[in-house]
Design a protein around this motif. Structure first.
Motif, PDB file in Angstrom:
ATOM      1  N   THR A 165     -13.704 -56.634  13.785  1.00 10.36           N
ATOM      2  CA  THR A 165     -14.063 -56.457  12.379  1.00 10.36           C
ATOM      3  C   THR A 165     -13.836 -54.992  12.013  1.00 10.36           C
ATOM      4  O   THR A 165     -14.400 -54.098  12.652  1.00 10.36           O
ATOM      5  CB  THR A 165     -15.534 -56.825  12.122  1.00 10.36           C
ATOM      6  OG1 THR A 165     -15.748 -58.193  12.490  1.00 10.36           O
ATOM      7  CG2 THR A 165     -15.890 -56.627  10.647  1.00 10.36           C
ATOM      8  N   PHE A 203     -12.314 -55.474   6.044  1.00 12.60           N
ATOM      9  CA  PHE A 203     -13.149 -55.520   4.846  1.00 12.60           C
ATOM     10  C   PHE A 203     -13.063 -54.175   4.128  1.00 12.60           C
ATOM     11  O   PHE A 203     -13.340 -53.126   4.720  1.00 12.60           O
ATOM     12  CB  PHE A 203     -14.595 -55.827   5.221  1.00 12.60           C
ATOM     13  CG  PHE A 203     -14.792 -57.208   5.775  1.00 12.60           C
ATOM     14  CD1 PHE A 203     -15.110 -58.268   4.938  1.00 12.60           C
ATOM     15  CD2 PHE A 203     -14.624 -57.442   7.125  1.00 12.60           C
ATOM     16  CE1 PHE A 203     -15.272 -59.546   5.438  1.00 12.60           C
ATOM     17  CE2 PHE A 203     -14.790 -58.717   7.649  1.00 12.60           C
ATOM     18  CZ  PHE A 203     -15.108 -59.775   6.798  1.00 12.60           C
ATOM     19  N   ALA A 258     -16.402 -51.409   1.977  1.00 13.04           N
ATOM     20  CA  ALA A 258     -17.491 -51.715   2.906  1.00 13.04           C
ATOM     21  C   ALA A 258     -17.891 -50.405   3.587  1.00 13.04           C
ATOM     22  O   ALA A 258     -17.276 -49.989   4.565  1.00 13.04           O
ATOM     23  CB  ALA A 258     -17.046 -52.756   3.923  1.00 13.04           C
TER      24      ALA A 258
END
Length: 441
Positions: free
Chosen positions: A31, A200, A203
């Motif tokens: 991530t 992302f 963020a």
């Protein structure tokens, strides 16, 4: 959103993308959290809306022939071409070829222990070799501009290491990615972007809670809206040095819980060099129309507010790029775009011996990039003060097999401040993570 991952990566600049790409290829769930709305970090390309010429707000040149960038260029079918590396010099009303003024370069690469400020090394050589005042001024200007450093405090050993590394990589003659530097990093990021739920944007990491083998990163949008957290076994932190040094509640600052006293000491001993760029588009490329200036790709005025300028060679364009680093950039940072533009035009007027009125009449558009005012960067790139060379390795060392650090400020091979150096640290951090995974699962 609450996510579970094997590795969470803070930052989608060159180092973060390189780490993510390596770990993803190895089969780990990754991530990537990026505070901005774009990839690249300090690689930021703006395509001129009139001429469609790519303008680099941050990293601009490929230095030498680093294999990592050559591979990315081949993968993305990008064109990398050398720039016009001839330098003109404006000094005390005179204008001419600046090659002789660069004779200080060998002195920078020859520093020996013990460490001391680079200005002392230059002063010694200047006295011993009877340098002219111009050579002394250019040597200081080079350290300030190329390394974004103050010569009176910057490490002579660190700069010698960087000069040596550059020579071993093919020298400091710059090349340019004709399609735009951002295309390089898009080639690195493409496999990640094709995998939903991996990268992302908007963020912002605001808190990293960690224990051995466990990390929880609390995130929010730039507007302040909470976005939940990412849980992972490990984290790769690729935040710029300026962000690591920031303190809560300063914008962009990240809180580590528990705190990291050894890391805090390391990043506290290093500095974030100041950097301001000015990108100007004129009605005509007047410098290429004059016999005395057309053959040069770079223009220097070491005593001027914006001391270094270059063309977009090998592209033909109507643009000039102004660069100020270190103390010169600190003097420009903060007063606002109009004031910086005024000083930039003043500098060009002195170099090209034109009136400011004439230059304003030729000027079509401008953009001022003050990297100190970017909350998720807070400067140009890392600077190593005298006596702090070991702080780079301390910053790069993993913490309990859980927190790993990458980014140009953690490069221990003399490639700080470069895109290829940042990529190398991301790949190094990925190897460290994979070694821990193999050892502990």
């Amino acid at each position: 959103m609450d996510l579970i991952s094997d590795v969470v990566i803070l930052g989608a600049g060159a180092a973060g993308l390189a780490a993510a790409a390596s770990l993803s290829r190895a089969g780990l769930r990754v991530t990537v959290l990026e505070a901005r709305s774009r990839l690249g970090g300090r690689v930021a390309t703006l395509h001129d809306p009139v001429t469609d010429v790519p303008l680099e707000l941050g990293a601009e040149f490929v230095h030498g022939e680093p294999e990592s960038l050559r591979k990315l260029a081949r993968r993305a079918r990008l064109t990398v071409r050398p720039c016009n590396d001839t330098h003109a010099l404006s000094w005390k009303g005179r204008f001419g070829d600046g090659a002789e003024a660069f004779r200080f370069m060998e002195a920078l690469a020859s520093a020996k222990p013990p460490d001391r400020p680079v200005a002392e090394v230059l002063q010694e050589r200047a006295r011993a070799e009877r340098w002219s005042p111009l050579q002394v001024a250019m040597a200081r200007a080079y350290v300030e501009g190329f390394y974004a450093a103050n010569p009176d405090t910057a490490s002579a050993l660190a700069i010698a290491r960087m000069e040596t590394a550059a020579e071993e990589l093919g020298g400091t003659t710059p090349s340019r990615v004709l399609e735009g530097y951002d295309r390089m990093l898009h080639a690195l990021a493409r496999p990640l972007l094709e995998r939903p739920g991996t990268v992302f944007f908007n963020a912002v990491a605001e808190e990293v809670r960690w224990a051995a083998g466990e990390v929880r990163v609390r995130i929010r949008a730039r507007q302040g809206v909470p976005l939940g957290q990412v849980r992972a076994k490990r984290a790769v932190v690729t935040l710029p040095l300026g962000v690591l040094r920031a303190r809560v509640p300063e914008p962009g600052a990240v809180r580590f819980l528990p705190r990291l006293p050894e890391k805090e000491r390391a990043w506290g001993r290093l500095e974030m060099g100041a950097l301001v760029k000015v990108l100007l588009r004129f009605r005509t490329a007047f410098w290429s129309e004059r016999d005395d200036t057309r053959r040069f790709g770079f223009f220097h005025g070491p005593s001027l507010p914006v001391p270094t300028w270059w063309t977009l060679s090998p592209r033909e364009s109507r643009h000039l790029v102004g660069w100020a680093g270190g103390p010169a950039a600190e003097a420009l940072s903060g007063p606002g775009e109009e004031e910086v533009l005024m000083r930039a035009v003043e500098s060009l007027a002195s170099i090209f011996r034109l009136s400011r009125r004439a230059l304003h009449a030729l000027l079509e558009s401008w953009h001022v990039q003050d990297w100190q005012r970017e909350p998720f960067t807070r400067g140009g790139y890392a600077v190593i003060p005298s006596g702090a060379v070991d702080a780079v390795e301390a910053l790069a060392t993993p913490v309990e097999g859980t927190l790993f650090f990458a980014g140009e400020a953690t490069n221990t091979e003399g490639e700080e401040g470069t895109v290829h150096g940042a990529i190398a640290t991301g790949e190094r951090a990925a190897r460290e993570v994979l070694a821990q995974v193999k050892q502990r699962g």
